[in-house]
Design an enzyme around this catalytic site. Structure first.
Site, PDB file in Angstrom:
ATOM      1  CG  ASP A   1      -0.956  55.227 -20.545  1.00  0.00           C
ATOM      2  OD1 ASP A   1      -0.348  54.976 -21.607  1.00  0.00           O
ATOM      3  OD2 ASP A   1      -0.447  55.084 -19.423  1.00  0.00           O
ATOM      4  CD  GLU A   2      -0.229  57.348 -16.400  1.00  0.00           C
ATOM      5  OE1 GLU A   2      -0.548  57.229 -15.220  1.00  0.00           O
ATOM      6  OE2 GLU A   2       0.772  56.771 -16.896  1.00  0.00           O
ATOM      7  CB  ALA A   3      -0.744  61.901 -23.595  1.00  0.00           C
TER       8      ALA A   3
END
Length: 608
Positions: A342-344
Site C-alpha cells: 500500500d501507499e507506495a
C-alpha cells in the site's frame, strides 16, 4: 468392557466427591428467569429457539463431559473449566466418558445439525444438561464462547462470586457467514509485548474471530527477528523507534512462536505482514545498502506515509526480501503471508509492477499464499493472491476486475472498520481522516456488496465469501479498548442488524442491553450495570436508560489518560471485556510505555 465401565464409575465417583470439599457458601435464591436471554449473543446466531422452561443451573455437582477418546474435545473442555472455575468456585471436573448421572456440560464431536459445517456448533440447554455439538474442535470452542455470553457477566471475575449461574434454555444453531473473520494489530508503530498480544487474542476469541493480522514492519519500526539481517531489530526496533520515538521492542522468533501457539489454542491463525516496497524506512535507515544511493535516510517517528521505497532494480533488494520471507514463512504455520503493497507513492507504477512480479512468487516458493493491500490488484496478480480492500469508496475498477478473475477479497473499508477512527466529533482520542465511525456504521454494512464497481465484484464476493475484520487502534495501550469495543466484534459474523440509532439504537437496547464487549449483571433496571464504570458513569455524568447502554459502554471505554495511567475498562471486574483489557493495560504500565495517539492509516484495517 468391564474395565471401561469400572473406570467410568470411578471417575464419576471422584467427581461426586470433589464438591464435598468446597467451603460452604450462603444459599442464593434461584432467579425466576436467567440473567441472560438466549438471543443475547454476539455475533447473532443463525437460528435461536428459546425455551423458558429449560434453564440450566451450574452447581457444585456439575461436570464437563467430553467425547471419549478425543484429546481435542478434552482440551476445549479444560479451557472452559479454567474459564468458569475462578468465578463459580466449583471444581467442574472434565470427564472424557460416554455418560454421567450428574448435571453436565457436554462437549461432543459429531451428531450436530447438518448445516453447521467446519466452524459451527449446535447448543442445547435443558434443565438437566447443556450439550454443545460440533464437527470440529474449532466449532466446539465457538460454542463454549457462546456459553460464556449466556452466563451472568460475573463469570469473568478472577475470584469467586456468590451468584446463581443460570443459562437460558433452548437451542442455538450457528455457523459463520465468512470463512475469514479477522482483527489486526499494529506492532510497528507502537510495539506490543507478547502479554499484550495474547490479551488481545483472548478478547477477539470470545467473538469467534479466527485470524489475527500482525503488522510487523513499517517506516517507524521493525518488530520481528530476522537472523540474516540482525540489525533490523536491534536498530530498526531499538530505542527511539515507533511513533514519537516510544519504542523499543521486537518479537524474537521464540516470542513469535509463542504468540502463534497461544492463538492456535484458541483457534486463531496468525497472519504476519511485512509491508513493502513502501513503508520500509526502518529497514532502509538500518541498512544503507537497501537504498539506491547507499545513503541511509534518518529514522522516522512521525505518521507521514508514501515517502519510502526499496531499490527496485537492485538484486540485493530481492535477496533481502527473500531472506525475510523465507525466515518468516518457516515460523508461520498458517497459510497466509501478507506483503503490504500500500501507499507506495515513492515507487513508480512500472517499478511497482516489477517488484510485485518478483516478490509474489517468492511467497509461493516458501509454501505460503500471498495477500496484500488492494493496490496489488493493479499488477494483475495470480488469482490465488488475496487482496485486502481498505479504501473508503464503493467503487474500485482494479478490485472488480481482480474479483472477476477469481481473486478473493478481504473487506476492510477504512470508514467502516478502522478502529482508530473517532466515534464522533467529541471523542477525545483518535483520527478522523476516514470519517467518524459510530457503532451503527461498524455494524451496518455488508462486505459482499460494499464495493459495487460492477456486478462481477458482487458475485465474486458472494461466491468467495470473506468476512470483514476489525483492527486494534495504534493508540496507547491504556486507551485502545475505547476504540476496539463495542465496534470490533462487528467483524465476527456480519449478521447483526444495523442499529437505527448510534450507540443507543433500539436493537442494541433490546437484544444486547450491555453492548458488545462488556455486559452487565442486570439488563432490566435503569441503572449503571454491575459496578460503576471506571472513571464515572460516562460523558453525560448519569446512568443511561436501558436502551442507551451501548452509549454508556462507549463512554466508559473512552475513559483513559494520555500518560497511560488509567485503564479504559468499562465496568470493572464484572465486565465481559475487562479481564483482557486490564491485563493488556497492566502489562503496558509495567514496562513504562507512554505511547500516545494514533498512527497513519495502515494502523488499523479490518479484513477478511
Amino acid at each position: 468392557m468391564r474395565r471401561r465401565h469400572t473406570t467410568t464409575r470411578l471417575m464419576v465417583t471422584a467427581a461426586l466427591a470433589l464438591p464435598l470439599t468446597l467451603t460452604a457458601a450462603p444459599a442464593v435464591a434461584a432467579p425466576t428467569t436467567p440473567a441472560r436471554h438466549l438471543t443475547d449473543v454476539i455475533p447473532a446466531p443463525v437460528d435461536t429457539r428459546p425455551d423458558p422452561r429449560a434453564a440450566f443451573r451450574i452447581s457444585p455437582l456439575t461436570v464437563i463431559r467430553t467425547t471419549p477418546g478425543s484429546t481435542d474435545a478434552r482440551q476445549v473442555g479444560r479451557q472452559l473449566a479454567e474459564t468458569l472455575r475462578p468465578a463459580t468456585g466449583y471444581p467442574l471436573p472434565v470427564l472424557p466418558v460416554p455418560s454421567t448421572p450428574l448435571p453436565e456440560i457436554a462437549l461432543l464431536l459429531g451428531g450436530a445439525d447438518h448445516r453447521i459445517g467446519q466452524e459451527g456448533y449446535q447448543l442445547d440447554v435443558t434443565r438437566q444438561r447443556v450439550t454443545i455439538r460440533a464437527n470440529t474442535p474449532a466449532g466446539l470452542f465457538a460454542g463454549t464462547q457462546t456459553l460464556r455470553q449466556l452466563l451472568p457477566a460475573d463469570i469473568e471475575a478472577p475470584n469467586r462470586r456468590r451468584t446463581t449461574w443460570t443459562i437460558p434454555g433452548g437451542r442455538i444453531v450457528d455457523y459463520p457467514r465468512f470463512a475469514y473473520r479477522g482483527a489486526m494489530l499494529d506492532l510497528a508503530r507502537h510495539f506490543h509485548t507478547v502479554d499484550e498480544i495474547t490479551a488481545y487474542v483472548d478478547l477477539i476469541s470470545q467473538y469467534k474471530i479466527n485470524y489475527l493480522h500482525l503488522h510487523l514492519t513499517d517506516d517507524q519500526g521493525w518488530r520481528i527477528q530476522i537472523d540474516s539481517w540482525p540489525r533490523l531489530t536491534t536498530v530498526g526496533g531499538g530505542p527511539g523507534t515507533g511513533v514519537d520515538g516510544v519504542g523499543p521492542g521486537y518479537l524474537t522468533k521464540a516470542d513469535y512462536k509463542a504468540v502463534v501457539a497461544y492463538a492456535a489454542a484458541r483457534h486463531i491463525t496468525i497472519v504476519p505482514e511485512i509491508d513493502m516496497p513502501g513503508h520500509t524506512n526502518a529497514a532502509q535507515s538500518t541498512y544503507p545498502e537497501l537504498n539506491c544511493d547507499g545513503v541511509p535516510p534518518p529514522p522516522r517517528t512521525d505518521t507521514a506515509v508514501g515517502y519510502s521505497s526499496l531499490c527496485i532494480n537492485d538484486d540485493l533488494t530481492y535477496r533481502f526480501v527473500e531472506d525475510v520471507i523465507r525466515e518468516l514463512a518457516a515460523i508461520t504455520p498458517g497459510p497466509f503471508l501478507h506483503i503490504g503493497g500500500d501507499e507506495a507513492h515513492a515507487t513508480t507504477d512500472e517499478d511497482y509492477r516489477t517488484f510485485m512480479n518478483r516478490v509474489l512468487p517468492l511467497v509461493t516458493k516458501y509454501g505460503k499464499r500471498a495477500s496484500g493491500w488492494n493496490e496489488v490488484t493493479q499488477v494483475d496478480p495470480p488469482a490465488d493472491v488475496v487482496a485486502q480492500f481498505w479504501g473508503t469508496g464503493t467503487t474500485n475498477a482494479d478490485l472488480a476486475d481482480a474479483a472477476a478473475r477469481g481473486t478473493k477479497v478481504i473487506m476492510s473499508p477504512a470508514n467502516k472498520s478502522y478502529l482508530d477512527m473517532k466515534y464522533d466529533a467529541n471523542t477525545p482520542l483518535g483520527l478522523r481522516w476516514a470519517g467518524l465511525i459510530e457503532v451503527s456504521d461498524a455494524y451496518g454494512w455488508d462486505p459482499a456488496t460494499r464495493v459495487s464497481a460492477s456486478a462481477r465484484t458482487r458475485s465474486s464476493a458472494s461466491r468467495h465469501p470473506c468476512g470483514p475484520k476489525p483492527c486494534e487502534p495504534s493508540t496507547t495501550s491504556s486507551t485502545w479498548p475505547s476504540h476496539a469495543c463495542p465496534r470490533s466484534p462487528s467483524s465476527a459474523g456480519r449478521r447483526r442488524p444495523a442499529t437505527t440509532g448510534n450507540r443507543s439504537g433500539p436493537d442494541w437496547g433490546s437484544r444486547h442491553p450491555a453492548g458488545a464487549c462488556s455486559r452487565s449483571t442486570s439488563t432490566r433496571r435503569p441503572r449503571c450495570p454491575g459496578a460503576e464504570p471506571v472513571g464515572g458513569t460516562g460523558r453525560r455524568g448519569r446512568c443511561p436508560r436501558v436502551a442507551q447502554r451501548p452509549q454508556a459502554l462507549s463512554n466508559a471505554f473512552r475513559v483513559g489518560s494520555r500518560s497511560g495511567a488509567s485503564t479504559s475498562v468499562a465496568f470493572g471486574p464484572v465486565s465481559r471485556f475487562s479481564t483482557a483489557a486490564a491485563r493488556f493495560s497492566n502489562a503496558v504500565r509495567t514496562r513504562g510505555s507512554a505511547a500516545v495517539g494514533a498512527s497513519s492509516r495502515r494502523s488499523c484495517a479490518s479484513a477478511v
